[in-house]
Write a protein that holds these residues in place. Sequence first.
Motif, PDB file in Angstrom:
ATOM      1  N   ILE A  44     -16.936  97.281  72.681  1.00  0.00           N
ATOM      2  CA  ILE A  44     -15.934  98.328  72.901  1.00  0.00           C
ATOM      3  C   ILE A  44     -16.322  99.179  74.105  1.00  0.00           C
ATOM      4  O   ILE A  44     -15.485  99.511  74.953  1.00  0.00           O
ATOM      5  N   HIS A  45     -17.605  99.505  74.218  1.00  0.00           N
ATOM      6  CA  HIS A  45     -18.095 100.285  75.357  1.00  0.00           C
ATOM      7  C   HIS A  45     -17.840  99.543  76.673  1.00  0.00           C
ATOM      8  O   HIS A  45     -17.324 100.133  77.636  1.00  0.00           O
ATOM      9  N   TYR A  46     -18.194  98.261  76.734  1.00  0.00           N
ATOM     10  CA  TYR A  46     -17.970  97.475  77.947  1.00  0.00           C
ATOM     11  C   TYR A  46     -16.477  97.345  78.256  1.00  0.00           C
ATOM     12  O   TYR A  46     -16.069  97.380  79.410  1.00  0.00           O
ATOM     13  N   SER A  47     -15.673  97.197  77.216  1.00  0.00           N
ATOM     14  CA  SER A  47     -14.228  97.100  77.396  1.00  0.00           C
ATOM     15  C   SER A  47     -13.672  98.390  77.993  1.00  0.00           C
ATOM     16  O   SER A  47     -12.821  98.364  78.890  1.00  0.00           O
ATOM     17  N   GLN A  48     -14.160  99.520  77.530  1.00  0.00           N
ATOM     18  CA  GLN A  48     -13.721 100.808  78.069  1.00  0.00           C
ATOM     19  C   GLN A  48     -14.149 100.975  79.525  1.00  0.00           C
ATOM     20  O   GLN A  48     -13.392 101.508  80.340  1.00  0.00           O
ATOM     21  N   GLU A  49     -15.347 100.507  79.856  1.00  0.00           N
ATOM     22  CA  GLU A  49     -15.804 100.566  81.243  1.00  0.00           C
ATOM     23  C   GLU A  49     -14.918  99.701  82.141  1.00  0.00           C
ATOM     24  O   GLU A  49     -14.553 100.116  83.245  1.00  0.00           O
ATOM     25  N   LEU A  50     -14.569  98.512  81.665  1.00  0.00           N
ATOM     26  CA  LEU A  50     -13.683  97.643  82.423  1.00  0.00           C
ATOM     27  C   LEU A  50     -12.308  98.287  82.587  1.00  0.00           C
ATOM     28  O   LEU A  50     -11.730  98.256  83.679  1.00  0.00           O
ATOM     29  N   ASP A  51     -11.799  98.902  81.535  1.00  0.00           N
ATOM     30  CA  ASP A  51     -10.512  99.607  81.617  1.00  0.00           C
ATOM     31  C   ASP A  51     -10.541 100.687  82.693  1.00  0.00           C
ATOM     32  O   ASP A  51      -9.590 100.830  83.465  1.00  0.00           O
ATOM     33  N   LYS A  52     -11.629 101.441  82.763  1.00  0.00           N
ATOM     34  CA  LYS A  52     -11.754 102.501  83.771  1.00  0.00           C
ATOM     35  C   LYS A  52     -11.730 101.918  85.179  1.00  0.00           C
ATOM     36  O   LYS A  52     -11.063 102.452  86.074  1.00  0.00           O
ATOM     37  N   LEU A  53     -12.458 100.820  85.377  1.00  0.00           N
ATOM     38  CA  LEU A  53     -12.462 100.173  86.689  1.00  0.00           C
ATOM     39  C   LEU A  53     -11.067  99.669  87.065  1.00  0.00           C
ATOM     40  O   LEU A  53     -10.615  99.844  88.200  1.00  0.00           O
ATOM     41  N   LEU A  54     -10.390  99.037  86.122  1.00  0.00           N
ATOM     42  CA  LEU A  54      -9.046  98.515  86.384  1.00  0.00           C
ATOM     43  C   LEU A  54      -8.051  99.637  86.654  1.00  0.00           C
ATOM     44  O   LEU A  54      -7.222  99.537  87.567  1.00  0.00           O
TER      45      LEU A  54
END
Length: 67
Positions: A44-54
Motif C-alpha cells: 500500500i505504501h509503494y502504491s501510494q508513492e507511485l500514485d504521487k509520482l503519477l
Amino acid sequence: MLTKHIIERIFTLSKEQMITNIEKKRVELIEITAKNGLNSTIAIHYSQELDKLLNEYNRLYLKKAAK
C-alpha cells in the motif's frame, strides 16, 4: 541568459527522469506485491508513492499538453 533550446533540454531531462522514476517505482511495487501480497502495508505504501509520482507527472506534463 538561457536560450530556448537549453530551457527545452532541461525540461525534457526532468520529464525523462520523472518517467524513469515512475517505471522504477512500478517495478518495485510489482516485486513487493509478489512477495508480500496486494493488501500488505508495504505494498500500500509503494502504491501510494507511485500514485504521487503519477499525479505529479500528470500535473506537470499532461495537463499542460491538453491546454
